[in-house]
Scaffold this active site. Structure first.
Site, PDB file in Angstrom:
ATOM      1  N   ARG A  53      -9.300  -9.330  21.424  1.00  0.00           N
ATOM      2  CA  ARG A  53     -10.027  -8.146  20.924  1.00  0.00           C
ATOM      3  C   ARG A  53     -11.521  -8.290  21.152  1.00  0.00           C
ATOM      4  O   ARG A  53     -12.195  -7.331  21.525  1.00  0.00           O
ATOM      5  CB  ARG A  53      -9.702  -7.914  19.446  1.00  0.00           C
ATOM      6  N   ASP A 102      -8.308   4.439   4.171  1.00  0.00           N
ATOM      7  CA  ASP A 102      -8.253   3.262   5.038  1.00  0.00           C
ATOM      8  C   ASP A 102      -9.696   2.827   5.295  1.00  0.00           C
ATOM      9  O   ASP A 102     -10.627   3.639   5.177  1.00  0.00           O
ATOM     10  CB  ASP A 102      -7.559   3.616   6.365  1.00  0.00           C
TER      11      ASP A 102
HETATM   12  C1  LIG Z   1      -0.603  -2.472   9.397  1.00  0.00           C
HETATM   13  S1  LIG Z   1      -1.505  -1.080   8.795  1.00  0.00           S
HETATM   14  C2  LIG Z   1      -0.372  -0.487   7.567  1.00  0.00           C
HETATM   15  C3  LIG Z   1      -0.217   1.016   7.589  1.00  0.00           C
HETATM   16  C4  LIG Z   1       0.792   1.598   6.604  1.00  0.00           C
HETATM   17  N1  LIG Z   1       0.446   1.298   5.236  1.00  0.00           N
HETATM   18  C5  LIG Z   1       2.176   1.097   6.898  1.00  0.00           C
HETATM   19  O1  LIG Z   1       2.716   0.257   6.184  1.00  0.00           O
HETATM   20  O2  LIG Z   1       2.757   1.552   7.893  1.00  0.00           O
HETATM   21  C6  LIG Z   1      -2.776  -1.874   7.839  1.00  0.00           C
HETATM   22  C7  LIG Z   1      -3.955  -0.976   7.559  1.00  0.00           C
HETATM   23  O3  LIG Z   1      -4.785  -1.602   6.578  1.00  0.00           O
HETATM   24  C8  LIG Z   1      -6.123  -1.269   6.855  1.00  0.00           C
HETATM   25  N2  LIG Z   1      -7.024  -2.218   6.177  1.00  0.00           N
HETATM   26  C9  LIG Z   1      -7.278  -3.515   6.480  1.00  0.00           C
HETATM   27  N3  LIG Z   1      -8.184  -4.032   5.643  1.00  0.00           N
HETATM   28  C10 LIG Z   1      -8.517  -3.039   4.772  1.00  0.00           C
HETATM   29  C11 LIG Z   1      -9.421  -2.956   3.655  1.00  0.00           C
HETATM   30  N4  LIG Z   1     -10.160  -3.995   3.266  1.00  0.00           N
HETATM   31  N5  LIG Z   1      -9.507  -1.779   3.007  1.00  0.00           N
HETATM   32  C12 LIG Z   1      -8.771  -0.704   3.387  1.00  0.00           C
HETATM   33  N6  LIG Z   1      -7.902  -0.723   4.426  1.00  0.00           N
HETATM   34  C13 LIG Z   1      -7.770  -1.877   5.114  1.00  0.00           C
HETATM   35  C14 LIG Z   1      -6.193  -1.333   8.378  1.00  0.00           C
HETATM   36  O4  LIG Z   1      -7.291  -0.595   8.892  1.00  0.00           O
HETATM   37  C15 LIG Z   1      -4.835  -0.764   8.779  1.00  0.00           C
HETATM   38  O5  LIG Z   1      -4.906   0.610   9.101  1.00  0.00           O
END
Ligand SMILES: C[S@@+](CC[C@H](N)C(=O)[O-])C[C@H]1O[C@@H](n2cnc3c(N)ncnc32)[C@H](O)[C@@H]1O
Length: 303
Positions: free
Chosen positions: A61, A174
């Site tokens: 990345r 998010d």
């Molecule tokens: C793998 S995705 C999960 C999406 C959905 N909840 C699902 O289970 O399909 C993880 C998400 O967490 C978000 N994320 C990571 N760290 C975060 C933080 N500190 N605060 C808010 N969102 C966060 C990322 O941007 C990402 O979109």
């Protein structure tokens, strides 16, 4: 110039470019110091823990970011983060987060809503001051929107004719501004809804025409139920709650135990009594389990 010569020249140029890029990438060593600095920067700003097992992913990345920023080394990028961290932060975090998601991912959660929770709420929930029954749901790491849209579809399918008597709002948050923008627009590749039942496709998605025939757009009736907002889970939460259900799926897995426990206590506070907390398939409440009752696979109820 004949065709053969033209092809030879083109191949030569492409080869030259590839060599230069390979040399540059090879010259890019991710030193232990830079690696540590970047892990700390990510941890401080997102709570995401990167360790040696994530080194390859980070390398890939970062290499892309460095090309996009027209820099030559990881050290230069670390310096940029030191000097202009505030401006670069959003872009950097957007590139580092893992946003994997899908419609009706971990479908047992939506089945629980359909078969257990929504029928019980329809029977038992009293109308609020507005004369309507209030339902509030928070998708707290909503990524590109498939999760909140799946929740909205599940609710509309359950409430059907009763809908007019309900005031339903879904908050989708998010940390990543790119995924939120995509969620807001609500346009997805057609193959993203391949697995969902035909009836739901017809009721909630428009298929594009002509050039756009490989895309679908979600109906406004879903969009109108959802507010997308940027929110870092580690920061203050401006909303009041309480929520009838909170989806916190496949995000705490990236955090350390201490951050997870802090979040669970904050989710607990945000839930209405009897409210539900949904976690991802490989996540658990750890010590916090004692404050909730387990009502299904990775589904927990605040007493
Ligand atoms: C793998 S995705 C999960 C999406 C959905 N909840 C699902 O289970 O399909 C993880 C998400 O967490 C978000 N994320 C990571 N760290 C975060 C933080 N500190 N605060 C808010 N969102 C966060 C990322 O941007 C990402 O979109």
């Amino acid at each position: 110039m004949g065709m053969t010569e033209l092809r030879r020249n083109t191949n030569h140029m492409q080869g030259h470019l590839q060599d230069r890029r390979a040399n540059r990438d090879q010259a890019m060593q991710l030193s232990q110091g830079d690696f540590k600095f970047i892990c700390q920067f990510v941890y401080n700003n997102t709570g995401i823990v990167l360790n040696d097992s994530k080194r390859e992913m980070l390398y890939r990345r970062l290499t892309r970011i460095i090309r996009e920023r027209n820099l030559n080394t990881f050290s230069e990028y670390c310096q940029l983060l030191r000097d202009q961290g505030e401006q670069e932060k959003d872009y950097f975090i957007n590139s580092i987060t893992t946003n994997l998601t899908s419609f009706f991912r971990e479908n047992h959660h939506f089945e629980y809503l359909t078969n257990e929770e929504l029928p019980a709420l329809m029977k038992n929930k009293a109308a609020g001051a507005s004369g309507k029954k209030v339902l509030r749901i928070w998708s707290s790491a909503s990524s590109t929107g498939e999760e909140p849209y799946s929740i909205a579809i599940t609710i509309l399918e359950a409430l059907k004719n009763e809908l007019a008597r309900w005031d339903v709002k879904i908050l989708a948050t998010d940390i990543d501004s790119n995924v939120l923008a995509k969620g807001k627009v609500g346009i997805y590749d057609l193959n993203r809804i391949e697995e969902i039942p035909k009836k739901l496709k017809q009721n909630y998605f428009f298929q594009g025409r002509g050039q756009n025939s490989e895309s679908v757009k979600v109906h406004d009736k879903l969009k109108n139920m959802i507010t997308f907002k940027q929110l870092n889970l580690l920061h203050e939460w401006p909303m009041q709650g309480p929520f009838d259900a909170i989806f916190c799926r496949n995000v705490i897995i990236y955090f350390d135990k201490k951050t997870q426990q802090e979040l669970f206590s904050r989710y607990y506070e945000m839930l209405a009594p009897g409210g539900l907390l949904f976690l991802g398939h490989s996540e658990n409440l750890g010590n916090y389990q004692q404050y909730f009752s387990s009502v299904g696979r990775t589904i927990f109820r605040k007493p």
